[in-house]
Design an enzyme around this catalytic site. Sequence first.
Site, PDB file in Angstrom:
ATOM      1  N   ASP A 239       0.852  -1.191   0.000  1.00 21.51           N
ATOM      2  CA  ASP A 239       0.000   0.000   0.000  1.00 21.51           C
ATOM      3  C   ASP A 239       0.891   1.246   0.000  1.00 21.51           C
ATOM      4  OD1 ASP A 239      -3.270   0.200   1.434  1.00 21.51           O
ATOM      5  OD2 ASP A 239      -2.172   1.801   0.409  1.00 21.51           O
TER       6      ASP A 239
ATOM      7  N   ASP B  97      -2.769   5.002  -2.396  1.00 17.68           N
ATOM      8  CA  ASP B  97      -3.729   5.682  -1.522  1.00 17.68           C
ATOM      9  C   ASP B  97      -4.079   7.081  -2.045  1.00 17.68           C
ATOM     10  OD1 ASP B  97      -5.035   5.575   1.137  1.00 17.68           O
ATOM     11  OD2 ASP B  97      -3.822   7.356   1.482  1.00 17.68           O
TER      12      ASP B  97
ATOM     13  N   GLU C  15      -6.459   4.397  -5.705  1.00 16.57           N
ATOM     14  CA  GLU C  15      -7.693   4.752  -5.015  1.00 16.57           C
ATOM     15  C   GLU C  15      -8.056   6.169  -5.448  1.00 16.57           C
ATOM     16  OE1 GLU C  15      -7.593   5.915  -0.975  1.00 16.57           O
ATOM     17  OE2 GLU C  15      -9.499   4.992  -0.511  1.00 16.57           O
TER      18      GLU C  15
ATOM     19  N   HIS D  18     -11.079  -1.911   4.051  1.00 13.01           N
ATOM     20  CA  HIS D  18     -10.857  -1.491   5.443  1.00 13.01           C
ATOM     21  C   HIS D  18     -11.516  -0.163   5.770  1.00 13.01           C
ATOM     22  CE1 HIS D  18      -8.135   0.632   2.930  1.00 13.01           C
ATOM     23  NE2 HIS D  18      -7.861   1.461   3.910  1.00 13.01           N
ATOM     24  N   ASP D  19     -12.061   0.516   4.731  1.00 10.32           N
ATOM     25  CA  ASP D  19     -12.734   1.815   4.953  1.00 10.32           C
ATOM     26  C   ASP D  19     -14.245   1.683   4.897  1.00 10.32           C
ATOM     27  OD1 ASP D  19     -10.341   3.693   2.937  1.00 10.32           O
ATOM     28  OD2 ASP D  19     -10.376   3.263   5.092  1.00 10.32           O
TER      29      ASP D  19
HETATM   30  O1  TEU Z   1      -8.991   6.504   2.195  1.00 15.35           O
HETATM   31  C1  TEU Z   1      -9.439   7.591   1.435  1.00 15.35           C
HETATM   32  C2  TEU Z   1     -10.622   8.175   2.078  1.00 15.35           C
HETATM   33  O2  TEU Z   1     -11.026   9.268   1.841  1.00 15.35           O
HETATM   34  C3  TEU Z   1     -11.309   7.337   3.080  1.00 15.35           C
HETATM   35  O3  TEU Z   1     -11.220   8.003   4.271  1.00 15.35           O
HETATM   36  C4  TEU Z   1     -12.719   7.114   2.612  1.00 15.35           C
HETATM   37  O4  TEU Z   1     -13.073   8.103   1.706  1.00 15.35           O
HETATM   38  C5  TEU Z   1     -13.688   7.299   3.729  1.00 15.35           C
HETATM   39  O5  TEU Z   1     -13.170   6.669   4.836  1.00 15.35           O
HETATM   40  C6  TEU Z   1     -14.973   6.703   3.268  1.00 15.35           C
HETATM   41  O6  TEU Z   1     -15.725   6.296   4.346  1.00 15.35           O
HETATM   42  C7  TEU Z   1      -7.589   6.262   2.170  1.00 15.35           C
HETATM   43  C8  TEU Z   1      -7.340   5.054   3.039  1.00 15.35           C
HETATM   44  O7  TEU Z   1      -7.995   3.925   2.470  1.00 15.35           O
HETATM   45  C9  TEU Z   1      -7.873   5.359   4.408  1.00 15.35           C
HETATM   46  O8  TEU Z   1      -7.798   4.211   5.258  1.00 15.35           O
HETATM   47  C10 TEU Z   1      -7.047   6.495   4.982  1.00 15.35           C
HETATM   48  O9  TEU Z   1      -7.603   6.881   6.232  1.00 15.35           O
HETATM   49  C11 TEU Z   1      -7.069   7.710   4.050  1.00 15.35           C
HETATM   50  O10 TEU Z   1      -6.890   7.388   2.679  1.00 15.35           O
HETATM   51  C12 TEU Z   1      -5.909   8.637   4.404  1.00 15.35           C
HETATM   52  O11 TEU Z   1      -4.708   7.999   4.071  1.00 15.35           O
END
Ligand code: TEU
Length: 596
Positions: free
Chosen positions: A112, A217, A274, A349-350
């Site tokens: 990642d 990311d 992403e 994970h989000d």
């Molecule tokens: O996520 C991008 C992001 O904006 C996420 O926070 C998502 O949009 C939101 O949680 C939707 O519910 C990436 C990573 O996947 C996330 O885990 C990180 O917190 C974020 O970037 C910052 O690096």
Amino acid sequence: MPSLENTHPEPLQSSLQKWWKESSVYQVYPASFCDSNGDGIGDIQGIISKLDYIKRLGSDIVWLNPVFSSPQVDMGYDISDYYGIHAPYGTVQDVDELAAAIHSRGMKLVLDLVVNHTSDQHAWFQESRSSITNPYRDWYTWKKPVFRNGERHPPNNWRSYFGGSAWTYDEQTGEYYLHLFAREQPDLNWENAQVPAAVHEIIRYWLDRGADGFRMDVINLISKDQRFPDAPITNPGSPWQSGKDFYSCGPRLHEYLQEIGKILKEYDAFSVGEMVEVDDPKEILKAVGHGRDEINMAFHFEIVNMDHGPSDKFSPRQWGLHELKEIVSKWQNFMHDNHGWNAIYLENHDQGRSVSRFASDGPKHREQSAKLLATLLGCQSGTLFVYQGQELGMPNVPQDWPVDNYRDIETLNHWKELIARHPENPSLHETALEQYRLKSRDNSRTPMQWNSSPNAGFSVGEPWIPVHSDYTRLNAAAQVKDPGSVYWYWSKILQLRKHHADTLVYGSFALVEPDHPDVFAFVRRPSLSTSPSALIVLNFRPYDVTWTVPATTEVCKAGGQVVLSNYPARIGSELVQSGSVSLGPMEAFVYFSEQK
Ligand code: TEU
Ligand code: CA
């Protein structure tokens, strides 16, 4: 030969076939996957011990969320050293061992890459913040305050994704620095050529060390509009507004991605970007289009944001099946017709667990729902992503999950802000808690459930986040033993994609009866005429639905059969045009026309 003036000659069918298109990815969240040393935190040795479980499922690629050195303000998305490993996860040597173990099983390792921002503890930022004249000052975005009526304000009104202003004032140098996420995650300034150069070194280092590619990311946020103007007021209730118009797919994004793409091409490396805030496939095609040589594919958020309400992620919204059909059809057809590529996912994970958000997670229909969603995902064109626990049909946290059980900065910041602004409003509090149980990122971060022993076999110590209470019944050991489990259904889907790649991976997509209120049905037609077509029928309701095979569905000419269903009795049956089919609650089936 295509005519010379044709700037986009039709690529040869063979040139469109790639290993990473036919692969499926299993996403491992290291903190919650398997703890080998009893400290309550998952680790790399724990992952190594479970590789055969992933292999047996049928996955080809293992994607790890960040394992690099980090103070863990945002679970590793705040990196303090790109060349070190977060000590509780293990060492660089453990990563070497993991890569070798993955490769020995014929799988690939994806790391990642978080390079929109670093941790504020990274040496680069520690130098940058130390003085205005420090050589690293320009590695981050620093701006002078704006003064109004003698009061000091941030340079603009941009909101951080984790609440509050996207700027934090630094007393030592009297300037603000930009952080689209937490204040502990300062954004790198990609305008400074030393930043891309440093990122290219990180990429080469890990590819040379055994990684086979990267998930990148929020990669579409790295290029900002250098005017840093105020954002339009889209949330009148807040002083802070989304600045996405000025940093999502910014002016130099594709210049940066072309440079990265050159390196990835040297290694034939896997890449998935992403791309938050992007709903326009044309924008993503600029990065993933055949011949663009930037990234292989990108995650969009249209489906996973369907239940996000008007003011923010945690405000309620009821999505409709018609929306899901439209979004899936839009991305399937656009990328197929324009030689782009999709990343197919419903969980990570989000995100909350898909059986809870998009189907039914009650005891009666959870398993069938998980298999129905596996069928929806597995029968789409694109690279397929499965998130740990999704292959078991794990649901969201239970109704009695207290707010103290949450660990995620995004949820906790939202709760703190809500309590501060509305201390005496129990109904608002209850709505928020209900929305957290639906959409908080912690729903997918509870420990992986290996067996019915204490802590679900995840750890002999106190897990960093509580285990879901349903682990005694819902766990991998029970499902690996049960041929009718969600785990084995997922395995069959992954096999079906391999066996019928020409239809399911590369074929075209067309909705069948788009307006049906309960059934999501679509046809997949192969790119080669010698391959069969497929009809996929999904009853998204927890009750019986009678469905008539449209007369126009030529797939259902005589000789075909149902090859996969979450209702075993359906397998082998024929369908006839205009025939009536009684679908059980959450029933899914895949029908193939006769093999020519
Ligand atoms: O996520 C991008 C992001 O904006 C996420 O926070 C998502 O949009 C939101 O949680 C939707 O519910 C990436 C990573 O996947 C996330 O885990 C990180 O917190 C974020 O970037 C910052 O690096
Ligand atoms: Ca551990």
